[in-house]
Design an enzyme around this catalytic site. Structure first.
Site: not given
Ligand SMILES: Cc1cc2nc3c(=O)[nH]c(=O)nc-3n(C[C@H](O)[C@H](O)[C@H](O)COP(=O)(O)OP(=O)(O)OC[C@H]3O[C@@H](n4cnc5c(N)ncnc54)[C@H](O)[C@@H]3O)c2cc1C
Length: 300
Positions: A171, A221, A291
């Site tokens: 992560r 998570s 996380e």
């Molecule tokens: C139901 C559910 C299931 C999930 N299952 C998993 C799983 O199986 N495995 C897993 O790893 N995660 C899981 N996640 C968590 C999440 O989906 C992941 O961590 C995902 O990669 C986050 O992406 P996001 O675009 O939503 O990021 P955000 O939540 O929008 O941002 C997360 C971080 O990334 C940064 N960020 C976002 N975009 C950029 C960019 N373009 N440039 C620089 N920084 C950026 C943000 O500033 C922030 O610090 C789950 C979440 C949910 C709600």
């Protein structure tokens, strides 16, 4: 604080004092001073240059699926990149803009008979957020498929970073340390069989639906896996499933999730997180680390 940004960028969708609870997966979070939805690299670059000149801090959000924005909100400029979502296939590679949905990218890969991204079929993030987090599931993670990433540095210069320089870990990626903004990512995949790829994605999604509370708002998570343990099992064994503060509750379906069951605030989420960390530390002697990314300011 200046509202000039809105008049300076008449073509960019820009809002002032916009509640981020309208965008986060938990449906919680305070207001952004300014919230922009750039549609191109040029717009992101111009906004960053402007913000730097004005001394406005810049925060980038993807799909807000791994995020808790504190109830005091975020000062300065927040950019949501989900309008930058172009995805294209070239031979065995997929080039995706950072705001593209990772789930959509897995569907594009399947249609092109490309294998390697199936693990991500149910991860509800954007490409940028997935690279930032090195998102992973079911034995796969972004580090195994990301070939290179283009980023905009905090000084607004464009740079390409190759896989071996991305410093991927559990992560973790280098993007977290440098404050870069992910603009595009290239995924290197292998040719496979579209039917088999679809079957694998369906199987993983069915396993996910059976275990995770996908019908309720959450941020996935909440805690990292501590070495030698599973966060969910520690929380379950501590008798914390169903524990609720305000509208936020430790899911009764998956102990690693905190769900918004009744108009929760970010402060409710943080209270539940603190309670879980304190209880698990006392009962099992294990310090749970979050996380989920917690950003923004405490309410005044
Ligand atoms: C139901 C559910 C299931 C999930 N299952 C998993 C799983 O199986 N495995 C897993 O790893 N995660 C899981 N996640 C968590 C999440 O989906 C992941 O961590 C995902 O990669 C986050 O992406 P996001 O675009 O939503 O990021 P955000 O939540 O929008 O941002 C997360 C971080 O990334 C940064 N960020 C976002 N975009 C950029 C960019 N373009 N440039 C620089 N920084 C950026 C943000 O500033 C922030 O610090 C789950 C979440 C949910 C709600």
């Amino acid at each position: 604080m200046t509202a000039d940004i809105i008049t300076t960028f008449p073509k960019v969708k820009l809002m002032q004092n916009e509640p981020l609870s309208n965008y986060t997966n938990t449906k919680t979070g305070g207001k952004a001073d300014f919230l922009a939805f750039p549609v191109s690299l040029a717009e992101v670059q111009e906004l960053v240059i402007y913000a730097n000149k004005q001394g406005l801090p810049v925060t980038v959000i993807g799909n807000a699926s791994n995020l808790i924005v504190k109830d005091g909100g975020i000062r300065g400029l927040v950019m949501i990149l989900t309008s930058m979502n172009h995805v294209e296939v070239k031979d065995n590679e997929i080039l995706a803009e950072s705001g593209a949905s990772l789930i959509e990218v897995t569907k594009v890969a399947q249609r092109a008979s490309l294998t390697g991204l199936e693990f991500a079929a149910g991860i509800p993030g954007s490409v940028g957020g997935a690279v930032f987090m090195n998102a992973g599931a079911y034995g796969g993670e972004i580090s195994m498929v990301a070939d290179s990433v283009t980023v905009l540095t905090p000084q607004a210069t464009l740079k390409t970073i190759q896989r071996d320089e991305l410093d991927f870990g559990y992560r973790h990626s280098r993007v977290q340390d440098e404050g870069d903004i992910v603009i595009t990512a290239t995924f290197k995949l292998q040719s496979g069989n579209a039917t088999e790829i679809q079957a694998k994605m369906d199987d993983l999604n069915a396993r996910r639906a059976a275990k995770q509370p996908l019908d309720l708002p959450s941020c996935g998570s909440v805690f990292k896996r501590p070495t030698g343990y599973f966060a969910g099992k520690l929380i379950h064994d501590a008798g914390l499933q169903g524990y609720q503060f305000g509208g936020a509750q430790v899911s009764t379906k998956h102990a690693g999730f905190i769900v918004n069951v009744d108009h929760a605030t970010a402060s409710d989420y943080l209270a539940v997180i603190q309670h879980v960390q304190g209880t698990v530390l006392t009962q099992a002697g294990v310090q749970l680390e979050t996380e989920v990314r917690i950003i923004g300011e405490d309410p005044v």
